[in-house]
Design a protein around this motif. Structure first.
Motif, short mmCIF file in Angstrom:
data_model
loop_
_atom_site.label_atom_id
_atom_site.label_comp_id
_atom_site.label_asym_id
_atom_site.label_seq_id
_atom_site.Cartn_x
_atom_site.Cartn_y
_atom_site.Cartn_z
N PHE A 70 0.83 -1.21 0.00
CA PHE A 70 0.00 0.00 0.00
C PHE A 70 0.86 1.25 0.00
O PHE A 70 0.59 2.23 -0.71
CB PHE A 70 -0.91 -0.02 1.24
N ASN A 71 1.91 1.22 0.79
CA ASN A 71 2.78 2.39 0.93
C ASN A 71 3.54 2.69 -0.36
O ASN A 71 3.73 3.87 -0.71
CB ASN A 71 3.75 2.17 2.08
N TYR A 72 3.97 1.67 -1.06
CA TYR A 72 4.69 1.89 -2.30
C TYR A 72 3.75 2.38 -3.41
O TYR A 72 4.15 3.16 -4.28
CB TYR A 72 5.43 0.62 -2.71
N GLU A 73 2.51 1.94 -3.34
CA GLU A 73 1.52 2.45 -4.29
C GLU A 73 1.29 3.94 -4.06
O GLU A 73 1.20 4.72 -5.02
CB GLU A 73 0.21 1.68 -4.12
N VAL B 114 2.68 10.26 -5.71
CA VAL B 114 3.18 11.60 -5.42
C VAL B 114 4.07 12.06 -6.58
O VAL B 114 5.10 11.44 -6.86
CB VAL B 114 3.98 11.63 -4.10
N PRO B 115 3.69 13.14 -7.27
CA PRO B 115 4.53 13.64 -8.37
C PRO B 115 5.94 13.97 -7.87
O PRO B 115 6.11 14.56 -6.81
CB PRO B 115 3.79 14.90 -8.84
N GLY C 83 -1.65 8.99 3.77
CA GLY C 83 -1.04 8.74 5.07
C GLY C 83 0.06 9.74 5.37
O GLY C 83 0.56 10.44 4.49
N PRO C 84 0.47 9.83 6.64
CA PRO C 84 1.44 10.85 7.06
C PRO C 84 2.78 10.79 6.36
O PRO C 84 3.38 11.82 6.07
CB PRO C 84 1.57 10.62 8.57
N CYS D 86 9.88 3.07 7.77
CA CYS D 86 9.50 1.93 8.60
C CYS D 86 7.99 1.75 8.58
O CYS D 86 7.48 0.69 8.95
CB CYS D 86 9.99 2.14 10.03
N PHE D 87 7.27 2.80 8.19
CA PHE D 87 5.81 2.83 8.08
C PHE D 87 5.10 2.69 9.42
O PHE D 87 3.92 2.34 9.47
CB PHE D 87 5.32 1.77 7.08
N LEU D 88 5.81 2.99 10.51
CA LEU D 88 5.16 3.00 11.80
C LEU D 88 4.13 4.13 11.87
O LEU D 88 3.07 3.98 12.48
CB LEU D 88 6.18 3.16 12.92
N CYS D 89 4.44 5.27 11.24
CA CYS D 89 3.49 6.38 11.24
C CYS D 89 2.24 6.01 10.46
O CYS D 89 1.12 6.36 10.85
CB CYS D 89 4.13 7.64 10.67
N GLN D 90 2.42 5.28 9.36
CA GLN D 90 1.28 4.83 8.57
C GLN D 90 0.43 3.84 9.37
O GLN D 90 -0.80 3.86 9.32
CB GLN D 90 1.76 4.15 7.28
#
Length: 260
Positions: free
Chosen positions: A108-111, A116-117, A171-172, A149-153
């Protein structure tokens, strides 16, 4: 804590079809971190335990998990912060689908990253010719410390508690990326017709963020995500959309373009 003692761990075992917590008793030595203990459990009791890790130095972000319900890096969480009588529970990141045991699918995060331009270089300035004053880059330089690390996500309740929001909310971590680019002194997005503040609001779901600062609280790099990225980005987006002078200027500009 001094010397060696026996700790009690409960680790989630399973896959996308389901699972349960497994109980383990394991020796702990002075100075060890949670990831050391997970490796010992792998070596002595559960060789099929799935866990993602790489650098073991808090710089790759791979070993993210939930430790007693708190999103943390296993390699940066020292055993000395727990009481020796405490049972330590390890579970996978709750916001993302489980692959197996402590490993989750974070695609999800890489998508969102691809949505983001990217940086738009100024016209007529080639690679190696960029010149910026340190004062101009200090605000956005902090965000470059992100180790993904995607802890914020994971801890952001907009993602964590509402699966349906994922299509509309970056996400943040990635709103911080938009803020970083918007603050970049050489980013020429506006000259190229790209309004990063508008895209933050309309394409990346900036309005979903209600600045609870939970993302900032779990960042292992100490990045002030909310105060230094998300709030300023919100202020810029609001200024652009609702400031009466900006509105009037845009209206006059559009009329001029239509007349021309």
């Amino acid at each position: 804590m001094s010397g060696t003692y026996e700790a009690r761990f409960r680790i989630w075992r399973g896959d996308k079809g389901g699972g349960d917590l497994g109980d383990y008793k394991v020796a702990v030595n002075e100075g060890e971190v949670v990831l050391d203990i997970v490796h010992r459990i792998q070596a002595t009791q559960a060789p099929d335990l799935a866990v993602r890790w790489n650098c073991k130095a808090g710089k790759c972000g791979s070993c993210s998990a939930e430790i007693n319900g708190h999103p943390r890096l296993m390699c940066m969480t020292r055993m000395s912060v727990f009481d020796e009588s405490e049972t330590i529970t390890l579970t996978p990141l709750r916001a993302f689908p489980v692959i197996r045991d402590l490993v989750t699918d974070v695609s999800f995060n890489y998508e969102k990253a691809r949505e983001v331009p990217s940086f738009v270089p100024p016209e007529g300035v080639g690679p190696g010719e960029y010149r910026m004053a340190q004062l101009d880059v200090e605000r956005s330089q902090e965000f470059r410390k992100c180790i993904e690390c995607f802890l914020c996500q994971d801890t952001c309740h907009v993602v964590r508690d509402h699966e349906e929001n994922k299509t509309a909310f970056a996400g943040p971590r990635f709103l911080m990326r938009v803020a970083e680019l918007d603050m970049h002194p050489l980013d020429a997005a506006s000259e190229a017709g790209l309004d990063r503040k508008r895209t933050a609001q309309e394409d990346h779901g900036l309005g979903y963020c209600n600045i609870t600062k939970c993302c900032t609280e779990v960042c292992p790099e100490g990045i002030k995500i909310t105060d230094n990225a998300l709030i300023p980005l919100k202020e810029r987006a609001v200024d652009r959309k609702y400031d009466p002078l900006v509105w009037l200027g845009n209206k006059i500009r559009r009329r001029g373009e239509e007349a021309g």
